[in-house]
Design an enzyme around this catalytic site. Sequence first.
Site, PDB file in Angstrom:
ATOM      1  N   ASP A   1      -6.610   4.411  -4.578  1.00  0.00           N
ATOM      2  CA  ASP A   1      -7.372   3.984  -3.216  1.00  0.00           C
ATOM      3  C   ASP A   1      -8.163   5.207  -3.279  1.00  0.00           C
ATOM      4  O   ASP A   1      -8.014   6.382  -3.494  1.00  0.00           O
ATOM      5  CB  ASP A   1      -6.738   3.805  -2.257  1.00  0.00           C
ATOM      6  CG  ASP A   1      -7.751   3.136  -1.194  1.00  0.00           C
ATOM      7  OD1 ASP A   1      -7.853   1.769  -0.630  1.00  0.00           O
ATOM      8  OD2 ASP A   1      -7.350   3.912  -0.033  1.00  0.00           O
TER       9      ASP A   1
ATOM     10  N   LYS B   1       1.378  -1.053  -0.762  1.00  0.00           N
ATOM     11  CA  LYS B   1       0.186   0.233   0.026  1.00  0.00           C
ATOM     12  C   LYS B   1       0.790   0.784  -0.069  1.00  0.00           C
ATOM     13  O   LYS B   1       1.720   1.133   0.227  1.00  0.00           O
ATOM     14  CB  LYS B   1      -0.646   0.540   1.242  1.00  0.00           C
ATOM     15  CG  LYS B   1      -2.275   0.658   0.767  1.00  0.00           C
ATOM     16  CD  LYS B   1      -3.443  -0.279   0.568  1.00  0.00           C
ATOM     17  CE  LYS B   1      -4.455   1.056   0.167  1.00  0.00           C
ATOM     18  NZ  LYS B   1      -5.309   0.057  -0.422  1.00  0.00           N
TER      19      LYS B   1
END
Length: 450
Positions: free
Chosen positions: A171, A131
Amino acid sequence: MMTPHMTDRIEGIYLDAVRRNGGELEFHQAVREVLGCLGPVLVKHPEFGKHKIIERILEPERQIIFRVPWQDDKGEIHINRGFRVEFNSALGPYKGGLRFHPSVTLSIIKFLGFEQIFKNALTGLPIGGAKGGADFDPKGRSEAEMMRFCQSFMTELYRYLGEYTDVPAGDIGVGTREINFMFGQYKRITNRYESGVVTGKSLNIGGAPVRTESTGYGLVYFLERMLQVKKEALEGKVCILSGAGNVAIHAIEKLQQLGAKVIACSDSGGYLYDENGIDLEALKYVKLAQRARLQAYLRHRPEASFVAGGNIWSIPCQIALPCATENELNGKDAEILVQNGCIAVAEGANMPTTPEGAQVFLEAGVSFGPGKAANAGGVATSALEMQQNASRDSWSFEHTETRLQEIMVGIHDLCYETAEEFGKKGNYVAGANIAGFIKVARAMVELGLV
Ligand code: NDP
Ligand code: 2IT
């Protein structure tokens, strides 16, 4: 507060992780939830204990933190902090989204990266977990400012990426436009048209059909399967969802296609209530075409209402889908939902339900699909985009959506069956954590001590 069913050994590992990652509360929370499910796994697979798989999985393979300098339209200089946590590559190249939001910290990126390892494993596709993001606020920024920020971000990050190394996607705050800008900068710096280096690109430049819709669509496919297990149909059910971004909008779209009635959604300013059902066309116009605040929906539907600062979970519904952000649904909210007759909750966002909230749902017999299973359709379709890029092919929307649906049903069934096998029938949290962990653990044992 310790999870009661942690064994001594696992509790020791957890406490050590808390000590070594001081103050990273979101990361601790995600770790505690996973480790709380692993006691019976170590009993069945003592080799995972011998190889110290849990201890190894908790330590990211690589963590990158970097400066992102950029200039706004007035010429003023800004400095943000960029992150990429390359958590685990046992199953494939690091894979996971980038979040641009002022709340981003290393703890948030680590919790998301940790969750991503198990989510990606559940898809059955060859992708590791990562991430990244920045503490940058896209709100109110012009397109030119967004481009400059994305270019500056990629100017540092590009050296760590590659279609066989690390493949970011979107995201919160990062959608197709931002991915396209970052891909453009990567291409320019490297002099390589390496399509598979990021996913979520637009169709003209190697993007895959359905990637935009995939998290929301996949969430609803997962939900539909959970309802089937309960012998309930989605058609006619009254639903509410938090958020009004990529995940929420496409979840609403699929819910409506399948005959459910969506009466509310939200953003960080409050919630929108439209008792006749959300007008998706108006919502898309406001949020996607205009990039306006949710309240602007009222201009199209004056009979709807916007409750500034209101708590969306107080609205009576049968199905609730948190699709905004972490820890947005707590124990009290869960109690209210249960009292109001909610029968199923599936998480579009990552870790939106607090541990107390999840416990309330479990005890009340509400079907509860945790994010790492229920929202895996986004990253699964990213992996399908990587497949298409690697073979220089492009599939139709219908074919890709059929694959997505098969994958979501597969994830549901794997979680359901794993929970049953480990004596936790109906507990999708346990099923997802155990099934995801076992896949990664097996690969780590096979790869040796690396
Ligand atoms: P978007 O940026 O498109 O939308 C985010 C939405 O959530 C907006 O409505 C935003 O409101 C709201 N929101 C964000 N942060 C907060 C906050 N701190 N408090 C209240 N509301 C907030 O993001 P996505 O739809 O892509 O992501 C939503 C969730 O889904 C995230 O948890 C993400 O990690 C998860 N997810 C996303 C995937 C994807 O493919 N995009 C895949 C899997 C999971 P506002 O505009 O007011 O900020
Ligand atoms: O949380 C997630 O799974 C995502 N933001 C999507 C990650 C991806 O690589 O598609």
